[in-house]
Design an enzyme around this catalytic site. Structure first.
Site, short mmCIF file in Angstrom:
data_model
loop_
_atom_site.label_atom_id
_atom_site.label_comp_id
_atom_site.label_asym_id
_atom_site.label_seq_id
_atom_site.Cartn_x
_atom_site.Cartn_y
_atom_site.Cartn_z
N GLU A 104 -3.69 4.50 -3.28
CA GLU A 104 -4.56 4.89 -2.34
C GLU A 104 -4.22 6.76 -3.03
O GLU A 104 -3.06 6.89 -1.94
CB GLU A 104 -4.06 4.22 -0.61
CG GLU A 104 -4.78 5.64 0.23
CD GLU A 104 -4.72 5.06 2.00
OE1 GLU A 104 -3.87 4.28 2.46
OE2 GLU A 104 -5.54 5.58 2.65
N LYS A 111 0.81 -1.34 0.17
CA LYS A 111 -0.31 -0.05 -0.12
C LYS A 111 0.93 1.20 -0.16
O LYS A 111 1.84 1.43 0.54
CB LYS A 111 -0.57 -0.34 1.30
CG LYS A 111 -2.08 1.14 1.20
CD LYS A 111 -1.92 1.49 3.04
CE LYS A 111 -1.77 2.45 3.92
NZ LYS A 111 -2.04 3.07 4.34
N LYS A 141 -8.33 2.78 -3.32
CA LYS A 141 -7.86 2.75 -1.75
C LYS A 141 -8.97 4.22 -2.20
O LYS A 141 -8.06 4.80 -1.78
CB LYS A 141 -7.13 2.20 -1.05
CG LYS A 141 -7.25 2.59 0.61
CD LYS A 141 -6.78 2.10 1.35
CE LYS A 141 -6.76 2.35 2.56
NZ LYS A 141 -6.30 1.33 3.91
P1 13P Z 1 -8.86 4.92 7.60
O1 13P Z 1 -9.47 3.94 7.89
O2 13P Z 1 -8.38 4.86 9.75
O3 13P Z 1 -8.88 5.78 7.04
O4 13P Z 1 -6.79 4.09 7.49
C1 13P Z 1 -7.13 3.24 6.51
C2 13P Z 1 -6.02 3.50 5.91
O5 13P Z 1 -4.93 3.01 5.67
C3 13P Z 1 -4.91 4.78 5.77
O6 13P Z 1 -3.94 5.31 4.92
#
Ligand code: 13P
Length: 340
Positions: free
Chosen positions: A178, A136, A220
């Site tokens: 993400e 990620k 994401k």
């Molecule tokens: P949150 O669901 O707390 O936003 O965290 C997800 C995440 O992996 C942020 O990088």
């Protein structure tokens, strides 16, 4: 590149009723979470907390993958079983956060770009050896009242995400891409939709230019939602409609799954929003979750750093997993919250 293998892993993570547990808080972030329950952030406390999460009975029915932090990937249970091995033996795919955080973007005051590309090829190879099968990288986009984010800020982050995703696929790890548009701020839902649209358009253009195979990745994103300080908060239905509309415009259907971040929403709101999007499905991709706070806030509250609360903490996690599992199929309702 073994595309078939990437597709298999990506699809397994977002199998029906399943999503991702984001347990990849960096040490400064987990310290903040522990501070909220007055627990000291020692290496052993961090290890024990993650052990409580990963050994919770029944979560494997709703958790297809767990994102770990570098330190956690190298830690083990009390009995000496490395966490990646423990998770794999439970049918949960281990993943790893590989970015090194968002830093100020030079000469663009107020904007950030994520670091961590230097040496990433070598780090990914090591993570794969340690048992990770996906990765990620989080890009952070802030919205202000005026001209932030700039088109260049968006492009810089999209470029880094695509460089990362290509390196992942080269070594055989599924990249979770993400791009997070933050919900801090006073902007309304329309502005969030406009910025999210720009971001997604830029991200997929860069991914395409870098030859990333869409079938072997997961996205994401943030949900399309009003800023926390906005006077008019959108309804659950409005969030679902705006989010799906925006994603349908910019996310290719070749992407097997969308795994939303919770971004500071309450656990219940995050589940409700996920449910509403699935209730009006089927959507062209699996619509699932990769929640950090929305899965863990109730766990931390139940745990309080006390060993005697470990079982209650695991129950709190299982409850959130079950409810999000139901939301994956549009079968959740707010009335279930107290019943489970
Ligand atoms: P949150 O669901 O707390 O936003 O965290 C997800 C995440 O992996 C942020 O990088």
């Amino acid at each position: 590149m073994n595309i078939a293998e990437l597709k298999l892993v990506a699809s397994a993570i977002v199998a029906k009723q399943k999503g991702v547990l984001a347990a990849d808080e960096s040490n400064p972030t987990i310290r903040k979470r522990f501070d909220s329950i007055q627990v000291e952030s020692t290496e052993e406390n961090r290890r024990r907390y993650r052990e409580i999460l990963f050994t919770a009975d029944g979560i494997e029915r709703h958790i297809g993958g767990v994102i770990l932090f570098d330190e956690t990937l190298r830690q083990s249970t009390r009995d000496g079983i490395p966490f990646p091995q423990l998770l794999s033996s439970r049918g949960i795919i281990p993943g790893i956060k590989v970015d090194r955080g968002a830093k100020a973007l030079a000469l663009y005051p107020g904007e950030m770009v994520t670091e961590g590309l230097d040496g990433l090829r070598e780090r990914l190879a090591e993570y794969k050896q340690l048992g990770a099968r996906f990765a990620k990288w989080r890009a952070v986009v802030e919205i202000d009242e005026r001209d932030i984010p700039s088109a260049f800020g968006i492009r810089a982050n999209a470029h880094a995400l695509a460089r990362y995703a290509a390196l992942c696929q080269e070594v055989g790890l599924v990249p979770i891409v993400e791009p997070e548009v933050l919900m801090d701020g006073a902007h309304d839902i329309d502005r969030c939709e406009a910025v999210t649209a720009q971001v997604l358009e830029a991200v997929f253009a860069e991914l395409d230019a870098h030859c990333v195979v869409f079938e072997g990745m997961l996205l994401k994103p943030n949900m399309v939602i009003a800023g926390k300080k906005c006077e008019r908060q959108a309804s659950v239905q409005e969030v679902a409609v705006a989010t799906i509309r925006c994603l349908k415009r910019y996310v290719p259907t070749a992407v097997p799954g969308i795994v939303f971040l919770s971004g500071g929403q309450s656990a219940k709101d995050a589940t409700d929003h996920l449910n509403a999007m699935n209730a009006v499905g089927p959507q062209p991709w699996e619509v699932s979750f990769s929640y950090g706070r929305a899965l863990q806030a109730p766990v931390l509250a139940a745990w309080q750093g006390q060993e005697r609360n470990a079982a209650a903490a695991q129950n709190a996690l299982l409850t959130r997993c079950q409810l999000n599992g139901l939301a994956r199929g549009g079968k959740y309702s707010r009335s279930m919250e107290s019943a489970t």
